[in-house]
Design an enzyme around this catalytic site. Structure first.
Site, short mmCIF file in Angstrom:
data_model
loop_
_atom_site.label_atom_id
_atom_site.label_comp_id
_atom_site.label_asym_id
_atom_site.label_seq_id
_atom_site.Cartn_x
_atom_site.Cartn_y
_atom_site.Cartn_z
N TYR A 33 8.74 12.07 -12.22
CA TYR A 33 8.61 10.63 -11.90
C TYR A 33 9.56 9.82 -12.80
O TYR A 33 10.31 8.96 -12.32
CB TYR A 33 7.17 10.19 -12.12
N SER B 128 1.69 -3.28 0.05
CA SER B 128 0.67 -2.96 -0.96
C SER B 128 1.16 -3.34 -2.36
O SER B 128 2.37 -3.46 -2.59
CB SER B 128 0.40 -1.45 -0.88
N ILE C 126 2.54 -4.18 -5.87
CA ILE C 126 3.60 -5.05 -6.40
C ILE C 126 4.48 -5.58 -5.26
O ILE C 126 4.90 -6.75 -5.27
CB ILE C 126 4.46 -4.27 -7.43
N1 LIG Z 1 1.47 0.28 -10.73
C1 LIG Z 1 2.14 0.67 -11.79
O1 LIG Z 1 1.56 0.88 -12.85
C2 LIG Z 1 3.65 0.81 -11.74
C3 LIG Z 1 4.34 0.87 -12.95
C4 LIG Z 1 5.72 1.01 -12.93
C5 LIG Z 1 6.39 1.10 -11.73
N2 LIG Z 1 5.68 1.04 -10.57
C6 LIG Z 1 6.44 1.15 -9.33
O2 LIG Z 1 6.13 0.04 -8.51
C7 LIG Z 1 6.38 0.40 -7.15
C8 LIG Z 1 5.21 -0.10 -6.32
O3 LIG Z 1 4.05 0.60 -6.69
P1 LIG Z 1 2.59 -0.06 -6.74
O4 LIG Z 1 2.07 0.16 -8.10
O5 LIG Z 1 2.63 -1.40 -6.17
O6 LIG Z 1 1.77 0.97 -5.84
P2 LIG Z 1 1.33 0.93 -4.29
O7 LIG Z 1 0.38 -0.19 -4.09
O8 LIG Z 1 0.93 2.31 -3.96
O9 LIG Z 1 2.70 0.54 -3.55
C9 LIG Z 1 3.69 1.49 -3.26
C10 LIG Z 1 4.33 1.07 -1.97
O10 LIG Z 1 5.36 2.00 -1.63
C11 LIG Z 1 5.08 2.48 -0.33
N3 LIG Z 1 5.55 3.82 -0.11
C12 LIG Z 1 5.20 4.96 -0.75
N4 LIG Z 1 5.81 6.00 -0.20
C13 LIG Z 1 6.54 5.52 0.84
C14 LIG Z 1 7.37 6.11 1.81
N5 LIG Z 1 7.57 7.43 1.87
N6 LIG Z 1 7.98 5.31 2.72
C15 LIG Z 1 7.77 3.98 2.71
N7 LIG Z 1 6.97 3.35 1.82
C16 LIG Z 1 6.37 4.13 0.90
C17 LIG Z 1 3.55 2.45 -0.24
O11 LIG Z 1 3.12 2.60 1.10
P3 LIG Z 1 1.64 3.20 1.40
O12 LIG Z 1 0.73 2.01 1.26
O13 LIG Z 1 1.78 3.71 2.80
O14 LIG Z 1 1.37 4.26 0.39
C18 LIG Z 1 3.30 1.08 -0.84
O15 LIG Z 1 3.61 0.07 0.07
C19 LIG Z 1 6.58 1.91 -7.12
O16 LIG Z 1 7.96 2.19 -7.00
C20 LIG Z 1 6.07 2.35 -8.49
O17 LIG Z 1 6.71 3.51 -8.94
C21 LIG Z 1 4.33 0.90 -10.55
#
Ligand SMILES: NC(=O)c1ccc[n+]([C@@H]2O[C@H](COP(=O)([O-])OP(=O)(O)OC[C@H]3O[C@@H](n4cnc5c(N)ncnc54)[C@H](OP(=O)(O)O)[C@@H]3O)[C@@H](O)[C@H]2O)c1
Length: 254
Positions: free
Chosen positions: A150, A16, A18
């Site tokens: 967080y 999903s 990033i």
């Molecule tokens: N989007 C932003 O604004 C932003 C900004 C700064 C940093 N980040 C960081 O970027 C990273 C990716 O986030 P994203 O924004 O791309 O959101 P996302 O689409 O929700 O992706 C998060 C990913 O981590 C997986 N995940 C969550 N909990 C997990 C677990 N217990 N075991 C295995 N996988 C797990 C999710 O799986 P599921 O699909 O099953 O939930 C998903 O594949 C995160 O670390 C987030 O903190 C995001």
């Protein structure tokens, strides 16, 4: 020649947002990719989307026993890897007076403990000269109401990047961090953030006011930054951080 030709990468949370965009970028740059996730259906769907150069492994980052088996599961697919992108994470927000122990543990277990033991399990497979990238967040730098746990989980990762890079010098494995500002991904949904639609809309509008370029980032923009750190274009960069935030923290006050 493609930047990552001949390389094999593991991306945690690669089904999903990033993580998925980075898997697509790595493959476009010539890599083989193994994505991990906690949900078999969404991991399989992502692998189908990514095509022949992708494989999937199920590991819930919240469960340290599953995380400790990650290395063995990857080893069943390939003996060695070159790149790890530690990306799996959750964004949950609550004020300090409302924070429950359960939410605290959830955030820390997935974002930091899960990341830490994923690395412990995967690092023996990494070839000398490999690259590890940690997905932290701009929240490690800015103060934001509701974000204390967080932000602490991401600040811990940032610190880990420097210390691990020092530990891995003899293997020429570089560890760096990317710290995104707000990025449009499925993370920004009311379900995942635990907010009402109204709170979500308010949060989005409030965040845009704080981003000098006037928009959220795109997953592809973060993916290209990660690909740079994964590649030999960045061989003199270690223990470092690239902030990709549309100026949110870097131009504070602009
Ligand atoms: N989007 C932003 O604004 C932003 C900004 C700064 C940093 N980040 C960081 O970027 C990273 C990716 O986030 P994203 O924004 O791309 O959101 P996302 O689409 O929700 O992706 C998060 C990913 O981590 C997986 N995940 C969550 N909990 C997990 C677990 N217990 N075991 C295995 N996988 C797990 C999710 O799986 P599921 O699909 O099953 O939930 C998903 O594949 C995160 O670390 C987030 O903190 C995001």
């Amino acid at each position: 020649m493609k930047k990552l030709a001949g390389k094999t990468a593991v991306i945690t949370g690669g089904n999903s947002g990033i993580g998925l965009a980075t898997a697509q970028e790595f493959i476009a740059q010539g890599a083989q990719v193994i994505i991990t996730g906690r949900n078999e259906k969404s991991v399989n769907e992502a692998v189908a989307l990514l095509g022949d150069n992708a494989k999937g492994v199920i590991a819930d980052s919240a469960d340290v026993n599953q995380v400790k088996q990650l290395g063995d599961k990857v080893k069943a697919i390939t003996e060695n890897i070159d790149i790890i992108f530690v990306n799996a994470g959750v964004g949950q927000f609550n004020s300090a007076d409302q924070m429950t122990e359960e939410m605290f543990d959830d955030i820390m277990n997935i974002n930091f403990k899960g990341a830490y033991f994923s690395l412990q399990s995967l690092l023996p497979l990494v070839n000398d000269g490999g690259s590890v990238i940690l997905n932290t967040s701009i929240n490690a730098h800015v103060g934001m109401g509701g974000a204390s746990v967080y932000a602490a989980s991401k600040a811990a990762l940032l610190s880990l990047g420097k210390n691990l890079s020092a530990e891995l010098l003899s293997r020429r494995i570089r560890v760096n961090s990317v710290s995104p500002g707000p990025v449009v991904t499925p993370l920004h949904t009311s379900d995942k953030l635990g907010l009402t639609e109204e709170q979500l809309a308010g949060m989005g509008a409030g965040l845009i006011q704080q981003i000098p370029v006037g928009r959220f980032g795109r997953s592809e923009e973060i993916a290209k930054t990660v690909a740079f750190l994964a590649s030999d274009d960045s061989t003199f960069i270690l223990g470092a951080e690239i902030i990709a935030d549309g100026g949110m923290a870097t131009l504070k006050g602009a």
